[in-house]
Design an enzyme around this catalytic site. Structure first.
Site, PDB file in Angstrom:
ATOM      1  N   LYS A  50      -6.527   4.101 -10.505  1.00 40.26           N
ATOM      2  CA  LYS A  50      -6.290   5.525 -10.715  1.00 40.26           C
ATOM      3  C   LYS A  50      -4.840   5.694 -11.157  1.00 40.26           C
ATOM      4  CE  LYS A  50      -6.228   5.865  -5.633  1.00 40.26           C
ATOM      5  NZ  LYS A  50      -6.971   4.631  -5.336  1.00 40.26           N
ATOM      6  N   ASP A  94       2.777   5.836  -4.149  1.00 39.66           N
ATOM      7  CA  ASP A  94       2.707   4.778  -5.153  1.00 39.66           C
ATOM      8  C   ASP A  94       2.248   5.282  -6.514  1.00 39.66           C
ATOM      9  OD1 ASP A  94       0.151   5.234  -4.242  1.00 39.66           O
ATOM     10  OD2 ASP A  94      -0.380   3.136  -3.954  1.00 39.66           O
ATOM     11  N   ASP A 136      -0.333   6.747  -7.849  1.00 39.19           N
ATOM     12  CA  ASP A 136      -1.649   6.645  -8.480  1.00 39.19           C
ATOM     13  C   ASP A 136      -2.524   7.869  -8.251  1.00 39.19           C
ATOM     14  OD1 ASP A 136      -2.130   6.183  -5.811  1.00 39.19           O
ATOM     15  OD2 ASP A 136      -3.246   4.314  -6.086  1.00 39.19           O
ATOM     16  N   ARG A 137      -2.132   8.755  -7.337  1.00 36.77           N
ATOM     17  CA  ARG A 137      -2.941   9.949  -7.087  1.00 36.77           C
ATOM     18  C   ARG A 137      -2.208  11.202  -7.550  1.00 36.77           C
ATOM     19  NH1 ARG A 137      -4.228  10.681  -1.505  1.00 36.77           N
ATOM     20  NH2 ARG A 137      -2.517   9.320  -0.912  1.00 36.77           N
ATOM     21  N   SER A 194       0.848  -1.187   0.000  1.00 35.45           N
ATOM     22  CA  SER A 194       0.000   0.000   0.000  1.00 35.45           C
ATOM     23  C   SER A 194       0.878   1.229   0.000  1.00 35.45           C
ATOM     24  CB  SER A 194      -0.919   0.014   1.224  1.00 35.45           C
ATOM     25  OG  SER A 194      -0.221   0.486   2.358  1.00 35.45           O
ATOM     26  N   HIS A 195       0.261   2.403  -0.150  1.00 38.08           N
ATOM     27  CA  HIS A 195       1.029   3.648  -0.172  1.00 38.08           C
ATOM     28  C   HIS A 195       1.427   4.100   1.221  1.00 38.08           C
ATOM     29  CE1 HIS A 195      -3.096   5.046   0.539  1.00 38.08           C
ATOM     30  NE2 HIS A 195      -2.551   6.057   1.176  1.00 38.08           N
ATOM     31  N   ASP A 220       1.555  10.852  -5.235  1.00 35.99           N
ATOM     32  CA  ASP A 220       1.727  10.240  -3.920  1.00 35.99           C
ATOM     33  C   ASP A 220       2.771   9.130  -3.978  1.00 35.99           C
ATOM     34  OD1 ASP A 220       0.200   8.395  -5.352  1.00 35.99           O
ATOM     35  OD2 ASP A 220      -0.856   7.695  -3.585  1.00 35.99           O
TER      36      ASP A 220
END
Length: 471
Positions: A297, A190, A192-193, A5-6, A188
């Site tokens: 995303k 990882d 994806d945002r 996870s991030h 962010d």
């Protein structure tokens, strides 16, 4: 696909994982529930301590066999960066974007926040689009994000926000004559945002989603398929994209928070033999935006979408630059403005926060019809989603107070943002009056924030009314 996870990992931090299925998207609830059920029956596990180290610095395959030749494992190292850049080049007009980036009156900065996005940003902006490496800051991935919190928002992306001439509330600051980039973005941990900024101008994730949807035809991926068909937003995300969908006749969906719900809609025809909603764009107020090119995303996709929109309105370099702020204000003038903010109360006592949520849940019937301040609550409920694709039902997805004038107050309890629990409070008020589109968000929402704090009694339950983060 099993990935970290991030959130930070280690004995003193979160240790989350993500599990993606054969469609490339997050696992649905029925699968994660089954996985959790299996974990309750595990009595032990074995580790192969002598498994050799694999060189992950170059692409290739290595097969490792057991000493007795009864088993073997093949480890394949791939260049994910190369694969994704190749995909992005089929979606966007890189030539048009480069023409924008090469303008003398245009400059940009992309803050990778020492996350995984650094190599992707360099591959796209430097190697493919010919820009100087200085456009990418904090682009070397670090295990600990260099001691920072790799979250692309006004609070944690401090360096970028200051460079763009803003404070942590998204308000303009005195830059003392210093040059401010035309465009700023952040990723962010990882990758994806995303956060999108103009020169001394913050674009809310909800507005960003709406504007990308409204301008989708400037992106070859959508234009070549006859235009956008469907859009979706998470329930807490503002209704800005709803107005675009109604105007342009897109299919519109309001889902719980979580990309897996968007993935079902994208795969409605391919997997479930239902209606085809693609091409498709979706997003969440938590700085996530994407399309059906993948089932997650995609931060750099959103950045390139915005650069494509800017390129489309800046074809003539002899004319003044049309800015990010110009684009947003033109959108507001057409559709009105959804004044919106999210308050995060991080690290609160989980048990007390759960009691607060349950109290609001218990009071939904008595709150309906109640007048608080100048607002009358038309509906109070706990959001339940009925998936139109697979028929699944997801309950307890957020406490909603829907006011008679269309304003919304929403509360969710999250356990994925760090230690303890996080209470998220969402405030939205639609303003169609063209004379009232330039208000400070804090001023526009002041009365509704007061009502929200009264409705939840967070000071009583959690001991504070001061948020950790405002976005």
């Amino acid at each position: 696909i099993l990935t970290a996870s991030h959130n930070p990992g280690g004995p003193e931090e979160d240790f989350g994982i993500k599990y993606n299925c054969e469609n490339g998207g997050p696992a649905p609830e029925n699968l994660t529930d089954a996985i959790y059920s299996n974990t309750t029956t595990i009595t032990g596990y074995n580790i192969c301590k002598s498994f050799p180290n694999i060189d992950i610095t170059s692409a290739g395959s290595v097969t490792v066999k057991s000493d007795d030749d009864t088993a073997d494992v093949t480890v394949e190292v791939i260049s994910a960066t190369e694969n994704h850049v190749t995909l992005l080049k089929t979606i966007f007009d890189f030539g048009a974007i480069r023409s924008l980036l090469d303008r003398e009156d245009f400059s940009m900065v992309y803050d990778c926040m020492h996350g995984v996005n650094g190599p992707y940003a360099k591959a796209v902006l430097v190697d493919e689009l010919g820009q100087d490496e200085s456009v990418c800051i904090n682009a070397d991935p670090k295990d600990d994000f260099n001691g920072c919190h790799a979250d692309p928002n006004l609070t944690y992306a401090k360096e970028l926000v200051a460079l763009m001439g803003l404070n942590s509330k998204g308000e303009k600051i005195d830059v003392s004559g210093k040059s401010v980039p035309s465009f700023g973005a952040a990723a962010d941990g990882d990758g994806d945002r995303n956060m999108i900024l103009g020169s001394q101008f913050f674009v809310t994730p909800s507005d960003s989603l709406a504007i990308i949807a409204a301008c989708a035809d400037v992106i070859p991926f959508f234009r070549a398929q006859g235009g956008l068909k469907g859009v979706a937003r998470s329930m807490p995300t503002s209704g800005a994209v709803d107005l675009v969908a109604k105007d342009l006749n897109f299919d519109l969906f309001e889902t719980p928070t979580g990309w897996k719900f968007f993935g079902n809609l994208m795969d409605s025809k391919a997997i479930f033999n239902g209606k085809d909603y693609t091409p498709f764009i979706c997003g969440e107020e938590s700085f996530g935006t994407g399309s059906n090119h993948i089932r997650e995303k995609d931060g750099i996709w959103a950045v390139l979408a915005w650069l494509s929109i800017l390129a489309s309105v800046n074809c003539d370099s002899s004319k003044p630059l049309v800015t990010v702020e110009d684009i947003v204000q033109k959108h507001w003038a057409k559709y009105g403005r959804n004044y919106y903010c999210r308050w995060d109360f991080e690290g609160v006592n989980k048990e007390k926060a759960q009691k607060m949520m349950q109290k609001m849940r218990d009071d939904t019937e008595t709150n309906a019809g109640r007048t608080v301040g100048k607002y009358t609550i038309a509906t109070a409920d706990d959001f339940t989603y009925y998936d139109p694709v697979d028929g699944s039902v997801s309950s307890k997805q957020g406490i909603r107070f829907l006011m008679e004038d269309g304003s919304r107050v929403i509360f969710r309890l999250s356990g994925t943002a760090g230690s303890g629990a996080t209470v998220r409070m969402y405030i939205e008020q639609y303003q169609p009056d063209k004379e009232k589109l330039e208000m400070q968000v804090s001023n526009a929402l002041e009365d509704l924030v007061t009502v929200a704090l009264e409705l939840c009694s967070i000071k009583t339950y959690c001991g504070t009314e001061t948020p950790t983060v405002i976005t």
